[in-house]
Design an enzyme around this catalytic site. Structure first.
Site, PDB file in Angstrom:
ATOM      1  N   TYR A  50       0.845  -1.194   0.000  1.00 56.06           N
ATOM      2  CA  TYR A  50       0.000   0.000   0.000  1.00 56.06           C
ATOM      3  C   TYR A  50       0.879   1.242   0.000  1.00 56.06           C
ATOM      4  O   TYR A  50       1.851   1.310   0.742  1.00 56.06           O
ATOM      5  CB  TYR A  50      -0.910   0.016   1.239  1.00 56.06           C
ATOM      6  CG  TYR A  50      -2.348  -0.240   0.855  1.00 56.06           C
ATOM      7  CD1 TYR A  50      -3.030   0.658   0.040  1.00 56.06           C
ATOM      8  CD2 TYR A  50      -2.999  -1.398   1.255  1.00 56.06           C
ATOM      9  CE1 TYR A  50      -4.324   0.404  -0.367  1.00 56.06           C
ATOM     10  CE2 TYR A  50      -4.300  -1.648   0.855  1.00 56.06           C
ATOM     11  CZ  TYR A  50      -4.961  -0.747   0.042  1.00 56.06           C
ATOM     12  OH  TYR A  50      -6.236  -0.990  -0.364  1.00 56.06           O
ATOM     13  N   GLU A  52      -0.549   4.825  -0.468  1.00 55.59           N
ATOM     14  CA  GLU A  52      -1.416   5.985  -0.761  1.00 55.59           C
ATOM     15  C   GLU A  52      -0.629   7.292  -0.743  1.00 55.59           C
ATOM     16  O   GLU A  52       0.259   7.488   0.091  1.00 55.59           O
ATOM     17  CB  GLU A  52      -2.554   6.045   0.258  1.00 55.59           C
ATOM     18  CG  GLU A  52      -3.636   5.036  -0.083  1.00 55.59           C
ATOM     19  CD  GLU A  52      -4.823   5.103   0.852  1.00 55.59           C
ATOM     20  OE1 GLU A  52      -4.834   5.929   1.768  1.00 55.59           O
ATOM     21  OE2 GLU A  52      -5.744   4.286   0.644  1.00 55.59           O
ATOM     22  N   ASP A 199      -6.842  12.699 -25.412  1.00 53.65           N
ATOM     23  CA  ASP A 199      -6.810  11.322 -24.909  1.00 53.65           C
ATOM     24  C   ASP A 199      -6.204  10.501 -26.041  1.00 53.65           C
ATOM     25  O   ASP A 199      -6.875  10.187 -27.017  1.00 53.65           O
ATOM     26  CB  ASP A 199      -8.250  10.871 -24.584  1.00 53.65           C
ATOM     27  CG  ASP A 199      -8.345   9.378 -24.262  1.00 53.65           C
ATOM     28  OD1 ASP A 199      -7.315   8.681 -24.374  1.00 53.65           O
ATOM     29  OD2 ASP A 199      -9.445   8.925 -23.923  1.00 53.65           O
ATOM     30  N   THR A 225      -3.917   5.398 -22.048  1.00 51.85           N
ATOM     31  CA  THR A 225      -3.717   4.076 -21.476  1.00 51.85           C
ATOM     32  C   THR A 225      -2.347   3.596 -21.922  1.00 51.85           C
ATOM     33  O   THR A 225      -1.715   4.179 -22.804  1.00 51.85           O
ATOM     34  CB  THR A 225      -4.782   3.081 -21.966  1.00 51.85           C
ATOM     35  OG1 THR A 225      -4.867   3.162 -23.390  1.00 51.85           O
ATOM     36  CG2 THR A 225      -6.139   3.388 -21.356  1.00 51.85           C
ATOM     37  N   LYS A 228      -2.327  -0.381 -25.116  1.00 54.34           N
ATOM     38  CA  LYS A 228      -2.741  -0.536 -26.520  1.00 54.34           C
ATOM     39  C   LYS A 228      -1.483  -0.546 -27.402  1.00 54.34           C
ATOM     40  O   LYS A 228      -0.739  -1.510 -27.345  1.00 54.34           O
ATOM     41  CB  LYS A 228      -3.732   0.567 -26.894  1.00 54.34           C
ATOM     42  CG  LYS A 228      -5.031   0.484 -26.058  1.00 54.34           C
ATOM     43  CD  LYS A 228      -6.056   1.502 -26.494  1.00 54.34           C
ATOM     44  CE  LYS A 228      -7.369   1.340 -25.769  1.00 54.34           C
ATOM     45  NZ  LYS A 228      -7.452   2.092 -24.503  1.00 54.34           N
ATOM     46  N   ARG A 234      -2.413  -3.049 -18.186  1.00 52.67           N
ATOM     47  CA  ARG A 234      -3.672  -2.288 -18.145  1.00 52.67           C
ATOM     48  C   ARG A 234      -3.522  -1.208 -17.083  1.00 52.67           C
ATOM     49  O   ARG A 234      -3.596  -1.475 -15.888  1.00 52.67           O
ATOM     50  CB  ARG A 234      -4.835  -3.213 -17.803  1.00 52.67           C
ATOM     51  CG  ARG A 234      -5.056  -4.160 -18.904  1.00 52.67           C
ATOM     52  CD  ARG A 234      -6.484  -4.539 -19.098  1.00 52.67           C
ATOM     53  NE  ARG A 234      -6.521  -5.155 -20.400  1.00 52.67           N
ATOM     54  CZ  ARG A 234      -7.321  -4.799 -21.366  1.00 52.67           C
ATOM     55  NH1 ARG A 234      -8.208  -3.855 -21.185  1.00 52.67           N
ATOM     56  NH2 ARG A 234      -7.257  -5.390 -22.527  1.00 52.67           N
TER      57      ARG A 234
HETATM   58  N1  DSN Z   1     -13.176   0.493 -25.777  1.00 51.34           N
HETATM   59  C1  DSN Z   1     -11.722   0.490 -25.906  1.00 51.34           C
HETATM   60  C2  DSN Z   1     -11.361   0.272 -27.323  1.00 51.34           C
HETATM   61  O1  DSN Z   1     -11.437  -0.855 -27.732  1.00 51.34           O
HETATM   62  O2  DSN Z   1     -11.039   1.204 -28.064  1.00 51.34           O
HETATM   63  C3  DSN Z   1     -11.232   1.717 -25.356  1.00 51.34           C
HETATM   64  O3  DSN Z   1     -11.678   1.847 -24.044  1.00 51.34           O
END
Ligand code: DSN
Length: 411
Positions: A50, A52, A199, A225, A228, A234
């Site tokens: 932890y 925080e 984003d 994120t 990808k 994740r």
């Molecule tokens: N929904 C995801 C995607 O596949 O683009 C992004 O959150």
């Protein structure tokens, strides 16, 4: 004792998923294969801790090691995105959706106006969908794509901004296949004195790999994120100008989250080390070459591609000239070992749960070492299956054998 011996049910399910991933062609634009090293950091004992709050200001003892982990992750993010000295990084967001909500919560008041692209045109749930917390809390005004070109129409976006006077303009998409002109968005934001937020979850790896323009020189805040095109765990990060740093840090913790996932943060650090290597630049270049090759081959087989092609890692195939919906096409392709996601097309005459298109992306197949030649082969399988569904079992077997030649990292 190993997981296999102690919990054979979960072990066997993981093995089953490993086999599925190994034996199918993954064209889901938002998925990828994390490396063994990323997985090792993610599955490490750092999950026990932890921590925080932020390094050297924690509410728990024993944080001296995770402080170093978090500092290193931030340093590597800075380097990969070439962040100016007056920019700040937060690596604690659990994933992309919380990251976006954390930014809104930091910079806006409920009911403030945000301009963003609607989900059906290629936005995201957290970009103001009425079923999402974002759409319920803020006043979203949506822009779409030009019905003529399937591309962003910056003049229309400016006109709308002038009319609605948003406090924040959001730019970033889950299903847009063209390069985004962040400079133009900055000009629009300046005209109406709005905060410019990007984003870049889908294209982050392309930005870091030098094959897509970066919003950093023009924008105020950028979320992404990490799992990808970046091939990480994740998780998500927020980057912002220093003047927003304190509000954003407070919004992440204690505003929306509790203890940060230090194992995921360690995996973020590994991801950005990998993304800083010359081989990653080559990878990013190949993703785009593969997407262009796949789009071209599909067009040669008579498929319509929204906006007539792609500049990045994805494309939307429009099935309105074929006798099949996006959902049925997705299911049919899956029965042939080709995994995709259904997608709306601009001004889709059908409903989002059974739209007119599928979204195809090349990040995962490129991670397996596939190149333009393999994209033509994949396009020919797609064409064969859509033309004659009866060939799906035969194609599935061919795909299974084909995949053996392209081992996926981390599997
Ligand atoms: N929904 C995801 C995607 O596949 O683009 C992004 O959150």
């Amino acid at each position: 004792m190993s997981l296999k011996q102690k919990d054979s049910q979960i072990y066997n399910l993981i093995q089953k998923e490993r086999k599925r991933e190994a034996e199918t062609i993954n064209l889901i634009a938002s998925e990828n294969f994390a490396s063994k090293e990323v997985l090792e950091a993610l599955g490490s004992i750092l999950t026990n801790k932890y921590a925080e709050n932020y390094p050297r200001k924690r509410y728990y003892g024993g944080c001296e090691v995770v402080d170093e982990v978090e500092d290193l992750a931030k340093e590597r993010v800075r380097k990969a995105f070439d962040l100016p000295l007056d920019w700040h990084v937060n690596v604690q967001p659990y994933s992309g959706s919380p990251a976006n909500l954390e930014v809104y919560n930091a910079l806006l008041e409920p009911a403030d106006t945000i301009m963003a692209m609607d989900l059906a045109s290629g936005g995201h749930l957290t970009h103001g969908s009425p079923v999402n917390f974002s759409g319920k809390t803020y006043k979203f005004v949506h822009y779409g794509l030009s019905p003529k070109t399937g591309k962003l129409d910056y003049m229309e976006i400016l006109k709308l901004a002038d009319k609605v006077n948003p406090k924040l303009i959001l730019c970033g998409y889950t299903a847009y296949s063209r390069e985004v002109d962040f400079k133009k968005f900055r000009e629009i934001a300046d005209k109406v004195k709005a905060i410019a937020m990007a984003d870049v979850s889908h294209i982050a790896g392309l930005i870091v790999g030098g094959v897509h323009m970066s919003p950093i020189p023009f924008f105020d805040v950028v979320t992404t994120t990490v799992h990808k095109t970046l091939r990480g765990p994740r998780a998500a990060i927020i980057m912002c100008k220093d003047k927003y740093a304190s509000a954003i840090d407070k919004s992440v913790f204690p505003g929306m989250q509790g203890g940060p996932h230090e194992n995921a943060i360690a995996a973020i650090a590994v991801t950005f080390k990998e993304a800083s290597m010359a081989s990653f630049r080559k990878y990013a270049e190949q993703i785009v070459k593969n997407a262009k090759a796949l789009a071209k081959s599909l067009q040669d087989f008579g498929f319509k591609i929204v906006s007539d092609g792609t500049d990045n890692h994805l494309m939307i195939v429009d099935f309105t000239n074929k006798n099949i919906s996006g959902l049925d096409a997705r299911k049919l392709l899956e029965s042939a070992g080709i995994v995709t996601s259904q997608s709306t097309i601009p001004q889709d005459p059908r409903k989002p749960w059974d739209p007119s298109g599928v979204r195809l992306g090349t990040p995962a197949v490129t991670s397996r070492g596939m190149k333009e030649k393999e994209m033509s082969k994949i396009a020919s399988w797609i064409a064969a299956v859509i033309t004659d569904p009866a060939v799906a079992p035969k194609v599935k077997e061919e795909v299974r054998r084909f995949c053996k030649n392209f081992p996926a990292p981390g599997l």
